[in-house]
Design an enzyme around this catalytic site. Structure first.
Site, PDB file in Angstrom:
ATOM      1  N   GLU A 127      -2.511  10.638   0.563  1.00  0.00           N
ATOM      2  CA  GLU A 127      -3.732   9.818   0.527  1.00  0.00           C
ATOM      3  C   GLU A 127      -4.035   9.213   1.875  1.00  0.00           C
ATOM      4  O   GLU A 127      -5.208   9.049   2.249  1.00  0.00           O
ATOM      5  CB  GLU A 127      -3.585   8.719  -0.525  1.00  0.00           C
ATOM      6  CG  GLU A 127      -4.878   7.944  -0.822  1.00  0.00           C
ATOM      7  CD  GLU A 127      -5.133   6.790   0.142  1.00  0.00           C
ATOM      8  OE1 GLU A 127      -6.286   6.315   0.205  1.00  0.00           O
ATOM      9  OE2 GLU A 127      -4.183   6.357   0.837  1.00  0.00           O
TER      10      GLU A 127
ATOM     11  N   ASP B  21       0.830  -1.203   0.000  1.00  0.00           N
ATOM     12  CA  ASP B  21       0.000   0.000   0.000  1.00  0.00           C
ATOM     13  C   ASP B  21       0.867   1.256   0.000  1.00  0.00           C
ATOM     14  O   ASP B  21       1.306   1.714   1.047  1.00  0.00           O
ATOM     15  CB  ASP B  21      -0.893  -0.040   1.241  1.00  0.00           C
ATOM     16  CG  ASP B  21      -1.949   1.036   1.282  1.00  0.00           C
ATOM     17  OD1 ASP B  21      -2.152   1.718   0.268  1.00  0.00           O
ATOM     18  OD2 ASP B  21      -2.577   1.195   2.346  1.00  0.00           O
TER      19      ASP B  21
END
Length: 417
Positions: free
Chosen positions: A190, A154
């Protein structure tokens, strides 16, 4: 012959706890290698480049707010492969102490400096803390090689696979004549506020020309499945005011911590909104504080909640749930609560009708919502969310290689749609 391609700078714009039990979603599985790995007898020609790129990305610490080093690496990497690269600088969050500059990396195949992209391919280059160094289970990589480190899943796995996919399409000539129809965007922030994608969305009209995307492909760990949608989210700061007093005489005061605890239990016992597709809305009590001493009735207590919204609409679903949450807590005490529920969003629907892909829904938030526009939205990526953000974040090389092929399919599908 290599074309000398400049790097353009776009600066602000210049030139350019307690948790309700979660019901499993359809298709959710325990951590495993979901994607069928490519066999080593058929190892792709790009394996070495993919492993090298992924390694370089994961070796660079890029915890949210400190992404400039990995951004600079991507600039050099893409420019060396004849991409036009633009940096989109975000305003400093603290002007009095700006620190290192933060920027999104925008790129497309050169040499055209004024493209008209139809497809955006995007992921994020920031990670959660703490930094975990890169490691690999095998010196000579195979499809079963396990690669670990912060961001290996991620979302640097998606970043590496997306870049490799586009380079492979360019080399094969499969998008000949459409080279500058695909734009890469790697954003910061993000994992915190989504400020990188929001800034790009708000300022992209200053690009020359302003892009009119027909599709956007977002990279996140989805276990190699195409996501049909994900839950929404909002956060809520709650303050309770009571009345201080001696703990030996509790009836002479009002315990703010007790009122807050009772309110939170009521919230956790209530269905704030559920749907067949996304399960139930869940509440995580991330922070709970109150009181000054064990023998003093607490006058103040606070809590900070993260709410995963399982109902729509995308714009407004979060407000429906926030109002229900506040009503439930006020039923415990009408006057003691103050709420500061920050803007969020309801469930986010994505396009998932693409041949050859399994589909699923996920609980986590993404940048999909933050990119405004009337475009198809695809959410896909290698690796599983069950190890992301944890101490054992890792991915199999075979999963990365399959993701390269799947990103190629999605890019071609988006260009042809």
């Amino acid at each position: 012959m290599r074309v000398s391609v400049p790097v353009f700078l776009l600066g602000s714009f210049r030139v350019l706890g307690l948790e309700l039990q979660q019901q499993p979603l359809r298709g959710a599985q325990a951590p495993s290698s979901i994607i069928s790995p490519a066999s080593d007898s058929n190892a792709p020609t790009y394996r070495g480049d993919l492993v090298s790129l992924h390694k370089s990305l994961v070796e660079i610490s890029s915890i949210s707010g400190n992404e400039s080093d990995v951004g600079n690496f991507l600039v050099n990497y893409l420019e060396a492969r004849d991409f036009v690269v633009q940096l989109e600088f975000l305003p400093p969050t603290n002007p009095s102490n700006p620190g290192k500059p933060r920027f999104n990396v925008l790129a497309w195949p050169g040499p055209n400096r004024h493209p008209s992209p139809k497809v955006l391919v995007s992921s994020h280059i920031d990670t959660v803390p703490p930094f975990i160094p890169y490691s690999r289970s095998d010196e000579n990589p195979t499809a079963d090689t396990v690669i670990a480190g912060r961001g290996s899943v991620d979302a640097k796995g998606s970043v590496a696979a997306q870049i490799t996919a586009l380079l492979s399409l360019l080399e094969s000539g499969r998008i000949a004549g459409k080279e500058d129809s695909v734009m890469l965007l790697f954003v910061v922030g993000e994992e915190t506020s989504g400020d990188g994608m929001r800034f790009f969305s708000e300022t992209r009209g200053q690009l020359d020309p302003s892009p009119d995307f027909k599709a956007a492909i977002f990279g996140e760990p989805t276990e190699g499945r195409l996501v049909c949608g994900h839950k929404g989210i909002f956060t809520c700061n709650i303050t309770v005011t009571g009345h201080a007093g001696h703990s030996g005489y509790p009836w002479l005061g009002k315990s703010a911590t007790e009122v807050l605890a009772r309110g939170l239990v009521s919230v956790l016992d209530t269905d704030l909104g559920s749907s067949e597709e996304f399960g139930n809305t869940t509440v995580n009590v991330g922070l709970f504080e109150g009181g000054v001493a064990a023998n003093v009735i607490p006058e103040k207590a606070t809590a900070r909640l993260a709410v995963r919204v399982a109902v729509g609409p995308e714009i407004g679903g979060e407000k429906i749930v926030a109002e229900r949450l506040q009503d439930v807590m006020r039923s415990v005490d009408e006057d003691a609560f103050e709420f500061d529920c920050n803007n969020g969003y309801g469930v986010v629907k994505c396009d998932c009708d693409v041949e050859g892909f399994e589909t699923t829904t996920v609980n986590y938030g993404t940048d999909v919502h933050h990119l405004a526009g009337n475009h198809a939205r695809y959410l896909y990526g290698p690796g599983t969310i069950f190890v992301a953000h944890g101490p054992d974040e890792a991915i199999k090389l075979g999963d990365l290689e399959t993701a390269v092929e799947d990103f190629k399919k999605l890019i071609l599908h988006a260009l042809e749609s």
